[in-house]
Design an enzyme around this catalytic site. Structure first.
Site, PDB file in Angstrom:
ATOM      1  N   ARG A  49      12.072 -27.684 -20.780  1.00 47.98           N
ATOM      2  CA  ARG A  49      11.634 -29.113 -21.699  1.00 47.98           C
ATOM      3  C   ARG A  49      10.598 -30.304 -21.291  1.00 47.98           C
ATOM      4  O   ARG A  49       9.492 -30.230 -21.594  1.00 47.98           O
ATOM      5  CB  ARG A  49      12.776 -29.229 -22.278  1.00 47.98           C
ATOM      6  CG  ARG A  49      13.219 -28.268 -23.155  1.00 47.98           C
ATOM      7  CD  ARG A  49      13.571 -28.497 -24.353  1.00 47.98           C
ATOM      8  NE  ARG A  49      14.430 -28.390 -25.045  1.00 47.98           N
ATOM      9  CZ  ARG A  49      14.045 -25.987 -25.084  1.00 47.98           C
ATOM     10  NH1 ARG A  49      12.735 -25.821 -24.947  1.00 47.98           N
ATOM     11  NH2 ARG A  49      15.454 -24.920 -25.746  1.00 47.98           N
ATOM     12  N   SER A  61      24.571 -26.675 -21.802  1.00 53.46           N
ATOM     13  CA  SER A  61      25.307 -26.665 -22.968  1.00 53.46           C
ATOM     14  C   SER A  61      26.693 -25.534 -22.526  1.00 53.46           C
ATOM     15  O   SER A  61      27.061 -24.483 -21.396  1.00 53.46           O
ATOM     16  CB  SER A  61      25.105 -26.552 -23.744  1.00 53.46           C
ATOM     17  OG  SER A  61      24.887 -25.040 -23.842  1.00 53.46           O
ATOM     18  N   CYS A  66      25.063 -36.631 -21.788  1.00 52.17           N
ATOM     19  CA  CYS A  66      26.662 -35.735 -21.832  1.00 52.17           C
ATOM     20  C   CYS A  66      27.366 -36.839 -21.544  1.00 52.17           C
ATOM     21  O   CYS A  66      29.114 -36.585 -22.231  1.00 52.17           O
ATOM     22  CB  CYS A  66      26.579 -35.228 -20.342  1.00 52.17           C
ATOM     23  SG  CYS A  66      26.887 -35.985 -19.064  1.00 52.17           S
TER      24      CYS A  66
END
Ligand code: NAD
Length: 498
Positions: free
Chosen positions: A177, A226, A281
């Site tokens: 990304r 993740s 996170c």
């Protein structure tokens, strides 16, 4: 259209797989570059290149290795504005927040300047008759890092700084990304004096990750992303005989005791819940006020602040937060807000449908607040990773403590209180890796180590701090006798230190 290839052997090389991914500007929704997605043979080429370069680097004395990081830190500081803008443009976060991202990585580089001291071994003189015993820490050889989109500066540096300082070569597979900043970091490492081949950046997706996980020459894997992928990477790396440290998702709670300074707690929640659009996170996504009165007052103070959040593109210097990273993330977060409403949570501030004039195609989600959330709801169980804060009301301290204790994730947690006894009890009993006492985002500094518990982490050694030196090196222990004992003849009994 700008094409982003790979960085191998100290230079940019074009991708050859024929596969690419779009890199967006999240504020406008425009595609601003195409990033190459590496094939198995491109990963292999990067590893071969690293393999050639690594022995000489490992043999370079640690002071000289440290000097590369001294220069690199200097270059990061000199180029900070350019680096932060590059990061913001692909990630969407504000420029000041991007500087924080780069600086947190820079601090790990400062930490590893101490590598001559950090990597010293142990020595015992006279462990037995004429016997000395010593251990040395030697590099693993080739390490690899697989990183998430949300900290494209800090997290690659968490990994490559200690790995390279320890004498390893390193293959970085950044998030597809926002790959530009990691590529720029590799260029600056070369400018700082790192030999070519010691830091190779290979862009890609699952195919590249799988090639890394099964490559016979890669000895250690560091992953952040993740939880489902962390679990997969950990298992696959272990099956292939590699050491692995894999960090996953989170659902961080903040407990607000009745004696807390409420204004302080509210400000902390605003920054920790909505900073970086909740895509951290260590973001706080659950507020747990203790007692009805605390809850009512907290919610009352939060609402106007959330409603007046300034949301904008990274070019808006006054923005509190930017867009989320992709169209998919935007759709997922909106879907979860819908789900919360269906589940019966009380939506007090609704960020769905937020539009910014001139940026109608940007991936903006407005600040969102739910009250009366309960542990059975999906919006409580899942990591939303967006600007959505859930309030779960607790009647007392034990009930509040129980919530993060029973949650699947265990990355970070915070307690706001003026009571030292409650804070001590909380820190001692909670089953979570990083605790804040009147500190909302307790991210440890570079010389301590970062890591969660439960489904937030797989593996035993944390990021940075002395743990990282252990992770990126292997221990070799030598038992030496000079030379008289040998003259006495062979020993057939198991040697013991009587
Ligand atoms: P992600 O898991 O989608 O991607 C992380 C990396 O894994 C990327 O490099 C990606 O290319 C790769 N990947 C994606 N799918 C894969 C697959 N099927 N097989 C192999 N590799 C795959 O995570 P993300 O969306 O980039 O980042 C956000 C997540 O990261 C959140 O869950 C967040 O909590 C977590 N995170 C955790 C920490 C921590 O320290 N615990 C820090 C930052 C982010």
């Amino acid at each position: 259209m700008r094409e982003i290839g790979h960085f191998i052997g100290g230079k940019h090389v074009a991708g050859t797989s024929g596969r690419t991914a779009d890199v967006f500007n999240p504020a406008t929704g425009e595609v601003q570059a195409k990033v190459s997605l590496a094939s198995v043979s491109e990963i292999r080429a990067a590893v071969e290149n690293a393999k050639q370069a690594q022995p000489k680097w490992a043999a370079t004395n640690p002071q000289r290795r440290a000097r590369v990081f001294m220069k690199f830190v200097d270059l990061l500081n000199q180029n900070m504005d350019e680096l932060a803008e590059m990061l913001s443009k692909e990630h969407g976060k504000t420029v000041e927040d991007s500087k924080g991202d780069v600086i947190r990585g820079l601090e790990v580089c400062e930490f590893v300047i101490g590598i001559p001291h950090l990597s010293k071994g142990e020595f015992t003189e006279g462990a037995g008759p004429q016997i000395d015993m010593y251990s040395m820490r030697q590099p693993v050889g080739i390490g690899a890092g697989i990183t998430p989109f949300n900290f494209p500066g800090m997290i690659p540096m968490w990994m490559f700084a200690p790995a390279i300082a320890c004498g390893n070569a390193f293959i970085l597979k950044p998030s597809e990304r926002d790959p530009s900043l990691p590529m720029r970091l590799a260029e600056l490492m070369i400018e700082a004096g790192l030999p070519a081949g010691i830091l190779n950046v290979v862009n890609g997706d699952k195919a590249a990750v799988d090639a890394i996980l099964t490559d016979p020459d890669i000895g250690a894997i560091s992953f952040v992303g993740s939880t489902p992928i962390a679990r997969y990477v950990y298992g696959t790396a272990a099956m292939n005989g590699k050491r692995a440290q894999c960090f996953g998702g989170a659902k961080n709670h903040m407990i607000i005791m009745p004696d807390a300074d409420l204004d302080q707690a509210v400000n902390a929640l605003m920054g920790a819940g909505y900073g970086s659009a909740g895509e951290r996170c260590m973001a706080v996504s659950v507020a747990v006020p203790v007692g009805e009165e605390t809850a009512n007052r907290l919610v009352e103070k939060l609402i106007p602040k959330i409603e007046s959040l300034r949301i904008g593109p990274y070019t808006d210097e006054k923005a509190d937060m930017g867009p989320v990273v992709t169209k998919e993330a935007h759709a997922r977060i909106n879907g979860l807000i819908n789900r919360g409403v269906e589940e019966g949570a009380k939506l007090l501030v609704d960020g769905r449908g937020f539009k910014l004039q001139g940026y109608e195609n940007g991936y903006f989600v407005g600040g969102t607040l739910f009250d009366h959330v309960t542990p059975e709801m999906d919006i409580y169980k899942q990591e939303i990773f967006g600007p959505v804060l859930s309030v779960v009301r607790a009647h007392n301290y034990e009930e509040a403590l129980d919530l993060p204790m029973k949650h699947e994730y265990g990355n970070g947690v915070a307690i706001y209180t003026r009571d030292g006894d409650a804070a001590r009890d909380f820190a001692s009993r909670i089953n979570i890796g990083m605790i804040g006492i009147n500190v909302p985002i307790p991210v440890p500094l570079a010389y301590h180590s970062f890591g969660g518990w439960k489904a937030s982490s797989f593996g035993d050694l944390n990021q940075h701090g002395t743990d990282s030196i252990k992770f990126w090196t292997k221990t070799k222990t030598i038992t030496a006798r000079w030379p008289s004992g040998i003259k006495d003849g062979a020993e057939f009994v198991m040697p013991t230190m009587k």
